[in-house]
Write a protein that holds these residues in place. Sequence first.
Motif, mmCIF file in Angstrom:
data_model
loop_
_atom_site.group_PDB
_atom_site.id
_atom_site.type_symbol
_atom_site.label_atom_id
_atom_site.label_comp_id
_atom_site.label_asym_id
_atom_site.label_seq_id
_atom_site.Cartn_x
_atom_site.Cartn_y
_atom_site.Cartn_z
ATOM 1 N N ALA A 1 24.655 20.197 10.843
ATOM 2 C CA ALA A 1 24.324 18.778 10.713
ATOM 3 C C ALA A 1 24.153 18.364 9.245
ATOM 4 O O ALA A 1 24.488 17.237 8.864
ATOM 5 C CB ALA A 1 23.062 18.460 11.503
ATOM 6 N N LEU A 2 23.617 19.252 8.402
ATOM 7 C CA LEU A 2 23.464 18.943 6.987
ATOM 8 C C LEU A 2 24.804 18.925 6.261
ATOM 9 O O LEU A 2 24.988 18.184 5.296
ATOM 10 C CB LEU A 2 22.543 19.972 6.325
ATOM 11 N N PHE A 3 25.735 19.747 6.717
ATOM 12 C CA PHE A 3 27.003 19.925 6.016
ATOM 13 C C PHE A 3 28.038 18.875 6.410
ATOM 14 O O PHE A 3 28.745 18.341 5.560
ATOM 15 C CB PHE A 3 27.557 21.321 6.301
ATOM 16 N N TRP A 4 28.107 18.566 7.706
ATOM 17 C CA TRP A 4 29.108 17.621 8.214
ATOM 18 C C TRP A 4 28.455 16.307 8.605
ATOM 19 O O TRP A 4 27.348 16.288 9.140
ATOM 20 C CB TRP A 4 29.846 18.185 9.427
ATOM 21 N N ARG A 5 29.177 15.218 8.389
ATOM 22 C CA ARG A 5 28.675 13.902 8.750
ATOM 23 C C ARG A 5 28.974 13.550 10.196
ATOM 24 O O ARG A 5 28.277 12.747 10.810
ATOM 25 C CB ARG A 5 29.304 12.834 7.836
ATOM 26 N N ASP A 6 30.021 14.159 10.786
ATOM 27 C CA ASP A 6 30.454 13.804 12.135
ATOM 28 C C ASP A 6 30.650 15.052 12.978
ATOM 29 O O ASP A 6 30.814 16.164 12.461
ATOM 30 C CB ASP A 6 31.762 13.005 12.093
ATOM 31 N N LEU B 1 30.674 26.107 10.623
ATOM 32 C CA LEU B 1 31.162 25.141 9.644
ATOM 33 C C LEU B 1 32.687 25.093 9.586
ATOM 34 O O LEU B 1 33.263 24.091 9.177
ATOM 35 C CB LEU B 1 30.610 25.475 8.260
ATOM 36 N N ALA B 2 33.330 26.191 10.003
ATOM 37 C CA ALA B 2 34.796 26.267 9.925
ATOM 38 C C ALA B 2 35.488 25.854 11.216
ATOM 39 O O ALA B 2 36.669 25.503 11.187
ATOM 40 C CB ALA B 2 35.224 27.689 9.558
ATOM 41 N N ASP B 3 34.780 25.887 12.342
ATOM 42 C CA ASP B 3 35.411 25.660 13.648
ATOM 43 C C ASP B 3 34.571 24.678 14.456
ATOM 44 O O ASP B 3 33.501 25.019 14.958
ATOM 45 C CB ASP B 3 35.545 27.000 14.384
#
Length: 542
Positions: free
Chosen positions: A160-165, A143-145
Amino acid sequence: MHRSEPLGAIGPWLRLLWNVAPPLLQVPSPGEDEPPPAPWLSHAGLHLPSPPASWDEHARACWLRAASAHAAAHLVFSRSVFMREGVPAVTWALTGLLEDARAEALAARELPGLARLWAAQHSATPADGDGFEALLARLARALADAAYDDPHPWVGKGRALFWRDAAQQVLAEPGAQTMRRLASLLGHDIGQMRMGLNPRTYRQAPSYRDDNRWLWHAEGQQAAVPMPAPAPASPRRSSDTVQHAAQALQSRYPEWDANAAVWRRDWCTVVEEAAPAGNIEDGTHWPDPPAKLSRDLVAAIRRIDAPRPSADPGDELHVDGAVRWAAARRTGRPEAAVFPYLRRSPSRRQAAVLLLVDMSASSADLARVGGRSVLSRQCAQAAALAQAMQRAGWRVAIQGFHSDGRHKVRVQRVLDFGATWDANSAARLATLRSALSTRLGAVLRHANGVLAGQPEGARWAVVLGDGEPHDIDVHDPAHLVADARVAVREARRCGVRVVCLRQSGSPVADVESSARLVFGDASVASAGDDWRSGLLRLLSRG
């Protein structure tokens, strides 16, 4: 602490980053056989342990800066308090990890250098194994890199759940309240894999992150309980959630005391919860907006791009181009590539709008237009605007609000950002009821935090109400007016424009003057028969 990075140097650095200055407290070093404790936040301040003595000077300094910047990001962006009671250990750990990542993502959006500082602290790899704690560390790094590639499907799902792109620039679910729901989804998969967690031995990874104890209600602390939904008149009911979990979430905000010229820290408590599920039939009477409203909304905030050189007659003369054009004519050179004019063309802007519906007791008055209650008229306007704005491609949310003293500022989510207006949303809007008071400053600070998580573009908080702050525990009417005015200014500094579509059941002059003191003359419009034109005029000034 190492001589190269004393606590005294960290404090000014944090104030430079975020204008926050928590007291910095040094934690004594443990024994040789004991692992160093994680940093933690408390009401006393930020508790920082010493980095391992075996690290070199640069590594120790980077760790201290990463730890202090992470804690400061929580103070700025993590306003919600989660309830610990009944939460499984796996969900508890995942909620903390996701909230860590969310706070860092929002901080790095404003200060990109922090992302590099934090990413350098992550060292988890697939070689660490597939145990739950190893997967947590791998998910934290993913999630950080954005450059880190992890083959485990569970880590990929979390990403995939956390980021949209894929570039990890836009959060899929920017609100703190959604982290608890995502943690439940990921925790279910961990349960299917027959993994568990011992909270007594669990340590956050990487080590610079605090233990998140302050994000959770302590044992014995009184937590907010959602008010029961009204009894249905019909067995048909809308869904019981508003895109997110329906539990109450508490956030604390300061309040400006203009008489003493001081901030009252953590003075107000905002309790955010899902609006009760309503009867589907109750939501069918909201009128559909005219198709023209969507087009007018787009036109109202249309951005005029920088002028471009053009060979055709345009808005103004391009001085350099005109000189070259005249020189080309006099010397007999071709003029095809010479552009003597400048043309401006409009382009479409993205927008996120939070509609705030005043549910205070004054909204039960009859409106001066239409003969309905003020609240009913406000809800009808919110329904029309939500549909028109979504058709225009905007992100829109609806929240109702009222207060019962500084400890009970209540916000009800009717429609969340990213959710689609439907029959369930309409039914929830119909459940809003007039009662209590209006602590507007706390509501606007909470709204500013909600809008801060939205993608770049025009961001608006639109108050549908009389714009008059009032609460039962404040006897000086000027106090809450001054605090709300400061909250409006804070929002504007963060890029959020706050306006008021003023509703009133009586033509009292001081009510209107209060609204104009809070929002400014240019940010208040009357919600009469021509309320659409008034709102479009407000949006066009942003």
